[in-house]
Motif scaffolding. Structure first.
Motif, PDB file in Angstrom:
ATOM      1  N   ILE A 171      36.778  20.208  -5.468  1.00 37.24           N
ATOM      2  CA  ILE A 171      36.560  21.350  -6.588  1.00 37.24           C
ATOM      3  C   ILE A 171      37.299  22.403  -5.890  1.00 37.24           C
ATOM      4  CG2 ILE A 171      35.074  22.584  -7.988  1.00 37.24           C
ATOM      5  CD1 ILE A 171      33.129  20.263  -8.262  1.00 37.24           C
ATOM      6  N   ASN A 172      36.985  22.909  -4.801  1.00 38.07           N
ATOM      7  CA  ASN A 172      37.299  24.246  -4.069  1.00 38.07           C
ATOM      8  C   ASN A 172      38.998  24.143  -3.935  1.00 38.07           C
ATOM      9  OD1 ASN A 172      37.292  26.582  -2.693  1.00 38.07           O
ATOM     10  ND2 ASN A 172      37.847  25.361  -0.946  1.00 38.07           N
ATOM     11  N   TYR A 173      39.605  22.818  -3.707  1.00 38.61           N
ATOM     12  CA  TYR A 173      40.727  22.706  -3.782  1.00 38.61           C
ATOM     13  C   TYR A 173      41.530  22.766  -4.871  1.00 38.61           C
ATOM     14  CZ  TYR A 173      40.678  20.893   1.303  1.00 38.61           C
ATOM     15  OH  TYR A 173      40.239  20.621   2.539  1.00 38.61           O
ATOM     16  N   VAL A 174      40.923  22.293  -6.017  1.00 43.03           N
ATOM     17  CA  VAL A 174      41.728  22.164  -7.212  1.00 43.03           C
ATOM     18  C   VAL A 174      41.679  23.765  -7.715  1.00 43.03           C
ATOM     19  CG1 VAL A 174      41.428  21.493  -9.644  1.00 43.03           C
ATOM     20  CG2 VAL A 174      41.269  20.016  -7.554  1.00 43.03           C
ATOM     21  N   ASP A 175      40.519  24.519  -7.469  1.00 41.82           N
ATOM     22  CA  ASP A 175      40.219  25.738  -8.093  1.00 41.82           C
ATOM     23  C   ASP A 175      41.230  26.804  -7.694  1.00 41.82           C
ATOM     24  OD1 ASP A 175      38.128  25.251  -9.844  1.00 41.82           O
ATOM     25  OD2 ASP A 175      36.671  25.811  -8.289  1.00 41.82           O
ATOM     26  N   ASN A 176      41.894  26.402  -6.189  1.00 42.71           N
ATOM     27  CA  ASN A 176      42.995  27.187  -5.623  1.00 42.71           C
ATOM     28  C   ASN A 176      44.381  26.592  -5.846  1.00 42.71           C
ATOM     29  OD1 ASN A 176      41.309  29.280  -4.003  1.00 42.71           O
ATOM     30  ND2 ASN A 176      40.230  27.703  -3.682  1.00 42.71           N
ATOM     31  N   MET A 177      44.378  25.640  -6.705  1.00 40.96           N
ATOM     32  CA  MET A 177      45.635  24.824  -6.929  1.00 40.96           C
ATOM     33  C   MET A 177      46.547  25.906  -7.744  1.00 40.96           C
ATOM     34  SD  MET A 177      46.519  21.411  -8.668  1.00 40.96           S
ATOM     35  CE  MET A 177      45.894  21.866 -10.184  1.00 40.96           C
ATOM     36  N   ILE A 178      47.901  25.886  -7.498  1.00 41.86           N
ATOM     37  CA  ILE A 178      48.718  26.898  -8.291  1.00 41.86           C
ATOM     38  C   ILE A 178      49.747  25.769  -8.995  1.00 41.86           C
ATOM     39  CG2 ILE A 178      48.765  28.851  -6.903  1.00 41.86           C
ATOM     40  CD1 ILE A 178      51.223  28.087  -5.592  1.00 41.86           C
ATOM     41  N   VAL A 179      50.235  26.232 -10.033  1.00 40.10           N
ATOM     42  CA  VAL A 179      51.131  25.118 -10.751  1.00 40.10           C
ATOM     43  C   VAL A 179      52.549  25.851 -10.609  1.00 40.10           C
ATOM     44  CG1 VAL A 179      51.591  24.371 -13.025  1.00 40.10           C
ATOM     45  CG2 VAL A 179      49.392  24.328 -12.363  1.00 40.10           C
ATOM     46  N   ARG A 180      53.494  25.024 -10.251  1.00 37.60           N
ATOM     47  CA  ARG A 180      54.880  25.394 -10.365  1.00 37.60           C
ATOM     48  C   ARG A 180      55.872  24.429 -10.784  1.00 37.60           C
ATOM     49  NH1 ARG A 180      52.782  29.459  -9.734  1.00 37.60           N
ATOM     50  NH2 ARG A 180      53.271  30.848  -7.940  1.00 37.60           N
ATOM     51  N   ASP A 181      56.970  24.736 -11.344  1.00 37.91           N
ATOM     52  CA  ASP A 181      58.074  23.742 -11.738  1.00 37.91           C
ATOM     53  C   ASP A 181      58.783  23.089 -10.435  1.00 37.91           C
ATOM     54  OD1 ASP A 181      61.051  23.029 -12.466  1.00 37.91           O
ATOM     55  OD2 ASP A 181      60.015  22.831 -14.057  1.00 37.91           O
ATOM     56  N   VAL A 182      58.760  21.617 -10.419  1.00 38.53           N
ATOM     57  CA  VAL A 182      59.035  21.130  -9.135  1.00 38.53           C
ATOM     58  C   VAL A 182      59.963  19.978  -9.762  1.00 38.53           C
ATOM     59  CG1 VAL A 182      58.679  19.730  -7.130  1.00 38.53           C
ATOM     60  CG2 VAL A 182      57.346  21.646  -7.578  1.00 38.53           C
ATOM     61  N   ARG A 183      61.295  19.920  -9.552  1.00 44.20           N
ATOM     62  CA  ARG A 183      62.280  18.874 -10.060  1.00 44.20           C
ATOM     63  C   ARG A 183      62.244  18.602 -11.466  1.00 44.20           C
ATOM     64  NH1 ARG A 183      66.492  18.465  -7.352  1.00 44.20           N
ATOM     65  NH2 ARG A 183      66.735  16.202  -7.969  1.00 44.20           N
ATOM     66  N   GLY A 184      61.685  19.806 -12.212  1.00 43.30           N
ATOM     67  CA  GLY A 184      61.717  19.493 -13.679  1.00 43.30           C
ATOM     68  C   GLY A 184      60.200  18.853 -14.159  1.00 43.30           C
ATOM     69  N   TYR A 185      59.270  18.759 -13.179  1.00 46.19           N
ATOM     70  CA  TYR A 185      57.980  18.501 -13.548  1.00 46.19           C
ATOM     71  C   TYR A 185      56.999  19.709 -13.393  1.00 46.19           C
ATOM     72  CZ  TYR A 185      59.471  13.614 -12.943  1.00 46.19           C
ATOM     73  OH  TYR A 185      60.144  12.314 -12.994  1.00 46.19           O
ATOM     74  N   LYS A 186      56.002  19.493 -14.114  1.00 45.29           N
ATOM     75  CA  LYS A 186      54.902  20.532 -13.681  1.00 45.29           C
ATOM     76  C   LYS A 186      54.034  20.011 -12.587  1.00 45.29           C
ATOM     77  CE  LYS A 186      53.111  22.635 -17.328  1.00 45.29           C
ATOM     78  NZ  LYS A 186      52.111  22.946 -18.689  1.00 45.29           N
ATOM     79  N   ALA A 187      54.062  20.734 -11.511  1.00 42.27           N
ATOM     80  CA  ALA A 187      53.350  20.139 -10.333  1.00 42.27           C
ATOM     81  C   ALA A 187      52.364  21.252  -9.826  1.00 42.27           C
ATOM     82  CB  ALA A 187      54.369  20.145  -9.043  1.00 42.27           C
ATOM     83  N   GLY A 188      51.070  20.511  -9.586  1.00 45.47           N
ATOM     84  CA  GLY A 188      50.137  21.456  -8.963  1.00 45.47           C
ATOM     85  C   GLY A 188      50.334  21.238  -7.504  1.00 45.47           C
ATOM     86  N   ILE A 189      50.045  22.364  -6.839  1.00 45.66           N
ATOM     87  CA  ILE A 189      50.503  22.501  -5.333  1.00 45.66           C
ATOM     88  C   ILE A 189      49.078  23.247  -4.719  1.00 45.66           C
ATOM     89  CG2 ILE A 189      51.684  23.577  -3.486  1.00 45.66           C
ATOM     90  CD1 ILE A 189      53.914  24.027  -5.607  1.00 45.66           C
ATOM     91  N   CYS A 190      48.532  22.344  -3.667  1.00 49.24           N
ATOM     92  CA  CYS A 190      47.402  22.985  -3.067  1.00 49.24           C
ATOM     93  C   CYS A 190      47.485  22.427  -1.398  1.00 49.24           C
ATOM     94  CB  CYS A 190      46.357  22.418  -3.488  1.00 49.24           C
ATOM     95  SG  CYS A 190      46.115  20.717  -3.772  1.00 49.24           S
ATOM     96  N   PHE A 191      46.826  23.389  -0.766  1.00 51.78           N
ATOM     97  CA  PHE A 191      46.752  22.979   0.913  1.00 51.78           C
ATOM     98  C   PHE A 191      45.384  22.421   1.039  1.00 51.78           C
ATOM     99  CE2 PHE A 191      49.742  26.276   0.241  1.00 51.78           C
ATOM    100  CZ  PHE A 191      50.708  26.112   1.268  1.00 51.78           C
ATOM    101  N   ILE A 192      45.563  21.095   1.622  1.00 45.08           N
ATOM    102  CA  ILE A 192      44.334  20.371   1.753  1.00 45.08           C
ATOM    103  C   ILE A 192      44.316  19.829   3.226  1.00 45.08           C
ATOM    104  CG2 ILE A 192      44.403  19.708  -0.595  1.00 45.08           C
ATOM    105  CD1 ILE A 192      45.028  16.854   0.225  1.00 45.08           C
ATOM    106  N   ASP A 193      43.053  19.210   3.407  1.00 44.75           N
ATOM    107  CA  ASP A 193      42.730  18.534   4.835  1.00 44.75           C
ATOM    108  C   ASP A 193      43.424  16.923   4.365  1.00 44.75           C
ATOM    109  OD1 ASP A 193      42.216  20.321   6.449  1.00 44.75           O
ATOM    110  OD2 ASP A 193      39.856  20.152   5.521  1.00 44.75           O
ATOM    111  N   TYR A 194      43.820  16.198   5.156  1.00 51.90           N
ATOM    112  CA  TYR A 194      44.359  14.823   4.985  1.00 51.90           C
ATOM    113  C   TYR A 194      43.390  14.057   4.173  1.00 51.90           C
ATOM    114  CZ  TYR A 194      46.201  10.106   6.076  1.00 51.90           C
ATOM    115  OH  TYR A 194      46.637   8.572   6.113  1.00 51.90           O
ATOM    116  N   GLU A 195      42.008  13.810   4.595  1.00 54.05           N
ATOM    117  CA  GLU A 195      41.274  12.898   4.212  1.00 54.05           C
ATOM    118  C   GLU A 195      41.062  13.022   2.637  1.00 54.05           C
ATOM    119  OE1 GLU A 195      36.926  13.205   5.182  1.00 54.05           O
ATOM    120  OE2 GLU A 195      37.357  15.062   6.199  1.00 54.05           O
ATOM    121  N   TYR A 196      41.108  14.016   1.834  1.00 53.62           N
ATOM    122  CA  TYR A 196      40.754  14.418   0.699  1.00 53.62           C
ATOM    123  C   TYR A 196      42.031  13.980  -0.204  1.00 53.62           C
ATOM    124  CZ  TYR A 196      36.944  16.602   2.931  1.00 53.62           C
ATOM    125  OH  TYR A 196      35.882  16.799   3.639  1.00 53.62           O
TER     126      TYR A 196
END
Length: 269
Positions: A171-196
């Motif tokens: 929930i914390n990662y998603v709350d801090n997610m930003i949305v950008r256009d990537v290769r014509g797609y709407k992409a959510g971008i977030c910084f996370i730890d591998y296990e999640y």
């Protein structure tokens, strides 16, 4: 049997498993001779290592076609390896081992959620992440000697506590997610730890987030992981563009200095 493989296996058995990259593990009911079975791809694609109760090493060549996938059923290495051991008569079928292999297959193929909704497979993956590999081996061997595969009270408590941690982290990662256009797609971008990485993609799908896929930057692994959120998105194309690889629903690529700059450009624009 390669000396390097022996050294790696001995290193693992001495409790230093975290230093070894293990692609797959299979644990079987201990016979009078063989205590456990470990598959180490770094040694040979088609060799297995048998370890007896005195930690003596045995090597078996499974043959070039041993791990060929047959039919439409998705078979990760755990299931293919188990079936080959049964077919060659190295072990006898056991209900608990069947259940263990089945649960492992469900999580590896993500069918635990998409088809069977089998929470035990997810719980098993959580337990695997909570203990070190030698301890996990001992736990699975004990379980495969029982009449049915299940978790004890202490394991269930550990798993439930970890689930709560995962929920809050995601929930914390998603709350801090930003949305950008990537290769014509709407992409959510977030910084996370591998296990999640798997949990975030699943959370976005279950909660109908308006993104086509999620791009997860894992600085602890110098890696970017991609997970499809919408059914009609092929993230392997995005992963390939960034120098990685994958399949329709999931992909990954290493993070180079150039990619870090591209990510910063996406975030800051």
């Amino acid at each position: 049997f390669p000396k390097k493989g022996v050294a790696l296996l001995e290193h693992m058995l001495n409790g230093n498993a975290t230093a070894i990259s293990l692609d797959d593990l299979v644990f079987v009911y201990p016979s009078s001779t063989i205590q456990r079975v470990v598959l180490i791809p770094i040694v040979s694609t088609h060799q297995i290592v048998l370890v007896d109760s005195d930690h003596k090493l045995y090597s078996i060549d499974m043959g070039a076609s041993a791990f060929a996938t047959k039919g439409a059923l998705k078979k990760p290495e755990t299931m293919k390896f188990y079936e080959e051991l049964l077919n060659k008569g190295y072990i006898s079928r056991n209900k608990s081992i069947d259940e263990f292999v089945f649960l492992t297959r469900l999580y590896d193929t993500w069918e635990w959620k998409n088809i069977y909704n089998n929470e035990l497979a997810y719980d098993l993956s959580i337990l695997f992440g909570l203990v070190d590999i030698p301890r996990y081996v001992d736990m699975m061997v004990d379980k495969c000697m029982c009449d049915s595969f299940c978790f004890n009270e202490h394991e269930r408590l550990m798993i439930d506590m970890k689930k709560e941690i995962i929920k809050n982290k995601v929930i914390n990662y998603v709350d801090n997610m930003i949305v950008r256009d990537v290769r014509g797609y709407k992409a959510g971008i977030c910084f996370i730890d591998y296990e999640y990485r798997n949990d975030i993609g699943q959370y976005l799908r279950e909660n109908d987030y308006d993104v086509d896929f999620v791009m997860m930057v894992m600085l602890d692994r110098n890696n970017i992981s991609f997970r499809a959120v919408k059914d009609d998105v092929d993230v392997s194309k995005v992963a390939t563009y960034y120098g990685g690889k994958g399949h329709v629903k999931a992909g990954a690529c290493p993070i180079s200095k150039e990619k870090k700059n591209k990510i910063l450009e996406l975030i800051l624009k």
